[in-house]
Design an enzyme around this catalytic site. Sequence first.
Site, mmCIF file in Angstrom:
data_model
loop_
_atom_site.group_PDB
_atom_site.id
_atom_site.type_symbol
_atom_site.label_atom_id
_atom_site.label_comp_id
_atom_site.label_asym_id
_atom_site.label_seq_id
_atom_site.Cartn_x
_atom_site.Cartn_y
_atom_site.Cartn_z
ATOM 1 N N SER A 125 0.834 -1.204 0.000
ATOM 2 C CA SER A 125 0.000 0.000 0.000
ATOM 3 C C SER A 125 0.867 1.251 0.000
ATOM 4 C CB SER A 125 -0.893 -0.008 1.249
ATOM 5 O OG SER A 125 -1.516 1.244 1.425
ATOM 6 N N TYR A 150 -1.686 -0.706 11.153
ATOM 7 C CA TYR A 150 -1.986 -1.261 9.811
ATOM 8 C C TYR A 150 -0.836 -0.908 8.858
ATOM 9 C CZ TYR A 150 -3.519 -1.271 5.022
ATOM 10 O OH TYR A 150 -3.557 -1.465 3.667
ATOM 11 N N LYS A 154 2.211 -3.344 6.828
ATOM 12 C CA LYS A 154 2.563 -3.352 5.394
ATOM 13 C C LYS A 154 4.069 -3.157 5.238
ATOM 14 C CE LYS A 154 -1.413 -4.137 3.562
ATOM 15 N NZ LYS A 154 -1.672 -5.451 2.892
HETATM 16 C C1 WQD Z 1 -9.755 8.959 1.299
HETATM 17 C C2 WQD Z 1 -9.958 10.446 1.523
HETATM 18 C C3 WQD Z 1 -10.250 11.033 3.831
HETATM 19 C C4 WQD Z 1 -14.058 8.988 4.387
HETATM 20 C C5 WQD Z 1 -6.821 4.152 3.404
HETATM 21 C C6 WQD Z 1 -5.621 3.325 3.754
HETATM 22 C C7 WQD Z 1 -5.017 2.750 2.500
HETATM 23 C C8 WQD Z 1 -6.065 1.976 1.778
HETATM 24 C C9 WQD Z 1 -7.218 2.911 1.424
HETATM 25 C C10 WQD Z 1 -6.110 -0.316 2.422
HETATM 26 C C11 WQD Z 1 -9.198 10.964 2.734
HETATM 27 C C12 WQD Z 1 -11.510 11.344 3.030
HETATM 28 C C13 WQD Z 1 -12.893 9.475 3.851
HETATM 29 C C14 WQD Z 1 -15.112 9.880 4.728
HETATM 30 C C15 WQD Z 1 -13.753 11.710 3.964
HETATM 31 N N1 WQD Z 1 -6.541 0.921 2.578
HETATM 32 N N2 WQD Z 1 -12.745 10.817 3.646
HETATM 33 N N3 WQD Z 1 -14.914 11.224 4.503
HETATM 34 O O1 WQD Z 1 -7.318 7.038 4.176
HETATM 35 O O2 WQD Z 1 -6.578 7.580 1.773
HETATM 36 O O3 WQD Z 1 -6.413 5.241 2.608
HETATM 37 O O4 WQD Z 1 -7.747 3.399 2.661
HETATM 38 O O5 WQD Z 1 -5.262 -0.726 1.691
HETATM 39 O O6 WQD Z 1 -3.971 1.890 2.850
HETATM 40 O O7 WQD Z 1 -4.664 4.175 4.344
HETATM 41 O O8 WQD Z 1 -8.634 6.201 2.162
HETATM 42 O O9 WQD Z 1 -11.018 6.211 1.570
HETATM 43 O O10 WQD Z 1 -10.373 6.358 4.040
HETATM 44 O O11 WQD Z 1 -10.005 8.308 2.562
HETATM 45 O O12 WQD Z 1 -13.595 12.927 3.786
HETATM 46 O O13 WQD Z 1 -16.213 9.492 5.220
HETATM 47 O O14 WQD Z 1 -11.344 10.688 1.789
HETATM 48 O O15 WQD Z 1 -10.003 12.077 4.758
HETATM 49 O O16 WQD Z 1 -8.771 12.273 2.434
HETATM 50 P P1 WQD Z 1 -7.212 6.639 2.743
HETATM 51 P P2 WQD Z 1 -10.083 6.708 2.621
#
Ligand code: WQD
Length: 338
Positions: A125, A150, A154
Amino acid sequence: MKKILVTGGLVFIGSHTVVELQKNGFEVIIIDDLSNTTINVLDGITEITKIQPKFVKLDLKNKQAVQTFFKNHKVDGVIHFAASKAVGESVHKPLKYYENNIGTLVYLLQEMEANKVTNIIFSSSCTVYGQADTLPITEKAPIKPAESPYGRTKQMAEEILADVSKVSNLNVIALRYFNPVGGHESAIIGELPIGVPQNLIPYVTQTAAGIRACLSVFGDDYDTPDGTAVRDYIHVVDLAKAHIVAMKRLLENKNKTKIEFFNIGTGQGSSVLDVINTFEKVNNVKLNYKIVARREGDITAAYADTTLANTELGWKSELTLEDAMRSAWLWQQKLIKK
Ligand code: WQD
């Protein structure tokens, strides 16, 4: 016909990868403990490809069961997805993550070695980079202290794979995913979040479907064009295809070093508001959202430099954010009907 073991093959990325493996003439055997998915996904894969993959319900934490599996099944390579992946949960349950993401990897590698299985594609990741100093992010970007257990699992897993590849016949390709989104064009398989979605896209689609009242946008005070955080949203089908290219590279002995790392993204950064606007536009729906405080542990921006994947691996993303938002919505609507 080469036979590939896919661990976690009934979860989001794994199921889409099984479809692409079968489309490319591979025989597939899936291991999944069904802790984060349902057996219906196996029917979905079969409905798409008309080939039912062999499935073994197995918990990789059970060393004996892993040993028995490899005694009974000869495989040419392994694609290893099985792991816990909720960043927030990992903070509160670190031992669950170390056991499930590291302990199981050790058992898997021990049995691969004992049974002379020398090819593994690992689901890594972009989390390993933390907040990179330079964007876009190349594979040479420094690995920074992880923000969560997490992310640490990785990083540790990559180190374990590197160590083992140095002293054995193991060949490794670690694919560092950016943000996987979307679903298969058939809407027969897709992202199946269990409980309240932690990731953005499932929360977007559930808000559009009225399952959630309002989407919270975590912060609009980041140093980005519109103030919301930027990510590289890669269509899950493009991501699945990267695994086929990588597995073929190992099976054909084309890898240049015992362990290789590739960033798998579009190379394009999109903000949360970009995602919302795109989703609304392509699906002609209005999303109810509000800006709230930043989420702890979130980074400002991450998007991939895909040069190495494009030139060395020979893979490039083809589907767009629009395609991903369209397929995610189609899948959500299908889910509601179930
Ligand atoms: C994306 C963006 C949030 C939810 C994580 C892991 C990564 C992978 C993908 C497994 C961010 C914003 C989110 C919400 C929001 N996982 N957001 N409101 O955190 O980039 O990555 O998930 O492999 O390893 O780190 O993904 O989809 O949680 O967030 O504003 O209800 O959307 O702040 O900017 P993230 P995400």
